[in-house]
Motif scaffolding. Structure first.
Motif, PDB file in Angstrom:
ATOM      1  N   ALA A 238       2.050   2.019   8.060  1.00 59.14           N
ATOM      2  CA  ALA A 238       0.722   2.646   8.025  1.00 59.14           C
ATOM      3  C   ALA A 238      -0.363   1.589   7.874  1.00 59.14           C
ATOM      4  O   ALA A 238      -1.425   1.668   8.514  1.00 59.14           O
ATOM      5  N   GLY A 239      -0.112   0.583   7.029  1.00 61.77           N
ATOM      6  CA  GLY A 239      -1.092  -0.483   6.857  1.00 61.77           C
ATOM      7  C   GLY A 239      -1.278  -1.287   8.122  1.00 61.77           C
ATOM      8  O   GLY A 239      -2.402  -1.652   8.483  1.00 61.77           O
ATOM      9  N   SER A 240      -0.177  -1.551   8.817  1.00 65.29           N
ATOM     10  CA  SER A 240      -0.266  -2.290  10.070  1.00 65.29           C
ATOM     11  C   SER A 240      -1.021  -1.491  11.121  1.00 65.29           C
ATOM     12  O   SER A 240      -1.844  -2.033  11.863  1.00 65.29           O
ATOM     13  N   ALA A 241      -0.757  -0.190  11.180  1.00 67.19           N
ATOM     14  CA  ALA A 241      -1.465   0.662  12.138  1.00 67.19           C
ATOM     15  C   ALA A 241      -2.962   0.658  11.853  1.00 67.19           C
ATOM     16  O   ALA A 241      -3.787   0.582  12.778  1.00 67.19           O
ATOM     17  N   ALA A 242      -3.334   0.738  10.578  1.00 64.72           N
ATOM     18  CA  ALA A 242      -4.756   0.748  10.209  1.00 64.72           C
ATOM     19  C   ALA A 242      -5.423  -0.570  10.568  1.00 64.72           C
ATOM     20  O   ALA A 242      -6.582  -0.598  11.010  1.00 64.72           O
ATOM     21  N   TYR A 243      -4.699  -1.663  10.407  1.00 60.76           N
ATOM     22  CA  TYR A 243      -5.251  -2.975  10.758  1.00 60.76           C
ATOM     23  C   TYR A 243      -5.467  -3.090  12.265  1.00 60.76           C
ATOM     24  O   TYR A 243      -6.539  -3.512  12.718  1.00 60.76           O
TER      25      TYR A 243
ATOM     26  N   ALA B 276      -8.913  -2.856  17.296  1.00 59.83           N
ATOM     27  CA  ALA B 276      -9.174  -2.139  18.547  1.00 59.83           C
ATOM     28  C   ALA B 276     -10.556  -1.491  18.540  1.00 59.83           C
ATOM     29  O   ALA B 276     -11.269  -1.514  19.556  1.00 59.83           O
ATOM     30  N   ASP B 277     -10.939  -0.913  17.401  1.00 61.20           N
ATOM     31  CA  ASP B 277     -12.246  -0.254  17.331  1.00 61.20           C
ATOM     32  C   ASP B 277     -13.389  -1.245  17.502  1.00 61.20           C
ATOM     33  O   ASP B 277     -14.393  -0.944  18.162  1.00 61.20           O
TER      34      ASP B 277
ATOM     35  N   ARG C  27      -0.468   0.820  20.882  1.00 65.72           N
ATOM     36  CA  ARG C  27       0.427   0.343  19.830  1.00 65.72           C
ATOM     37  C   ARG C  27       0.173   1.075  18.515  1.00 65.72           C
ATOM     38  O   ARG C  27       1.115   1.357  17.764  1.00 65.72           O
ATOM     39  N   VAL C  28      -1.087   1.408  18.217  1.00 69.54           N
ATOM     40  CA  VAL C  28      -1.397   2.148  16.995  1.00 69.54           C
ATOM     41  C   VAL C  28      -0.644   3.480  16.979  1.00 69.54           C
ATOM     42  O   VAL C  28      -0.082   3.886  15.954  1.00 69.54           O
TER      43      VAL C  28
ATOM     44  N   ALA D 121      -6.021  -5.107   6.203  1.00 67.28           N
ATOM     45  CA  ALA D 121      -5.745  -6.500   6.559  1.00 67.28           C
ATOM     46  C   ALA D 121      -4.795  -7.132   5.555  1.00 67.28           C
ATOM     47  O   ALA D 121      -3.883  -7.880   5.922  1.00 67.28           O
ATOM     48  N   VAL D 122      -4.981  -6.834   4.276  1.00 66.29           N
ATOM     49  CA  VAL D 122      -4.090  -7.368   3.244  1.00 66.29           C
ATOM     50  C   VAL D 122      -2.670  -6.877   3.470  1.00 66.29           C
ATOM     51  O   VAL D 122      -1.702  -7.656   3.423  1.00 66.29           O
ATOM     52  N   THR D 123      -2.515  -5.587   3.763  1.00 68.93           N
ATOM     53  CA  THR D 123      -1.192  -5.027   4.026  1.00 68.93           C
ATOM     54  C   THR D 123      -0.572  -5.645   5.270  1.00 68.93           C
ATOM     55  O   THR D 123       0.630  -5.935   5.295  1.00 68.93           O
TER      56      THR D 123
END
Length: 260
Positions: A11-16, A21-22, A64-65, A186-188
């Motif tokens: 989930a953290g990687s997806a959010a990053y 992308a945004d 990828r997200v 980003a930290v995750t």
């Protein structure tokens, strides 16, 4: 995931990846507004090409997200059917199109940031992220060189062009810090090995590039601003964002499910 627990690495990687992308998607939309409005025909085409590069980055990353977050959503779902509070881009890219000097100041900072960002993603544990970074790194070198060319031309040109370019740097300054904030996603992502460096670790090199161009252009770096943007990574945006999304998403939302 229980309430109050930390996000999973996926989930953290997806959010990053979504935030990266945004940024690209929103700036692609802003740069597309220069078509027929740039100071010369060649610049119409140049900025359109930069916009398309950024659009390509966003499209690949959105796909990828949808895999990382398990939703299976595609690029249109992320770009066309999210509301403002669901977007994770920084405020710099959503600001309204101003004069050409402002655009070059914005591009210089954003391309300098992306140059370091994609370099840090080349060794990503995610093959898709690493692959996008490999292609994007080449594109961003052109974006950076293009912005540098115009900042030099305007800064070391006439008194009026020098004044406008200096004013443009002052305008961009309050939006710069947000690029390098170490937001939770980003930290995750760093902890999961998705990317090698935190945003804050990109700043020294990115700012060094900007400072070198500013000095060569006989301009000066602005004093620290009295305020700064924040909140974009959490979905809190500035006034122009809603208008940008209304234009970006109008056709898709007016004709949901249509194909062309």
């Amino acid at each position: 995931m229980t309430a109050g627990s930390a996000p999973s690495p996926e989930a953290g990687s997806a959010a990053y990846v979504l935030a990266v992308a945004d940024d690209a998607m929103v700036y692609a939309q802003r740069l597309g507004e220069w078509l027929t409005n740039a100071p010369q025909i060649e610049e119409d085409m140049a900025l359109a090409n930069v916009s398309l590069d950024l659009l390509g980055q966003a499209r690949a990353l959105y796909a990828r997200v949808g895999e990382l977050d398990g939703s299976g959503r595609g690029e249109d779902d992320y770009a066309m059917f999210r509301d403002e509070r669901q977007w994770r881009n920084v405020h710099l890219v959503e600001q309204e199109r101003g004069d050409f000097a402002r655009e070059m100041a914005r591009m210089l900072w954003f391309a300098s940031y992306q140059h370091e960002l994609y370099a840090a993603q080349l060794a990503s544990s995610d093959p898709v992220v690493a692959g996008v970074a490999g292609k994007a790194a080449k594109e961003v070198r052109y974006h950076l060189d293009h912005a540098r060319h115009w900042v030099l031309r305007l800064g070391d040109g006439t008194d009026e062009s020098h004044r406008r370019m200096q004013a443009a740097l002052e305008w961009a300054a309050p939006y710069v810090d947000e690029l390098f904030d170490d937001h939770a996603a980003a930290v995750t992502a760093v902890e999961a090995g998705l990317v090698a460096r935190l945003p804050s670790e990109l700043r020294e090199a990115a700012q060094g590039r900007v400072e070198a161009v500013v000095s060569e252009a006989t301009l000066t770096m602005p004093d620290p601003p009295t305020w700064r943007s924040r909140g974009g990574r959490d979905g809190i945006h500035s006034r122009p964002m809603g208008y940008l999304l209304a234009e970006l998403q109008h056709i898709s939302r007016s004709h949901p499910g249509a194909t062309w």
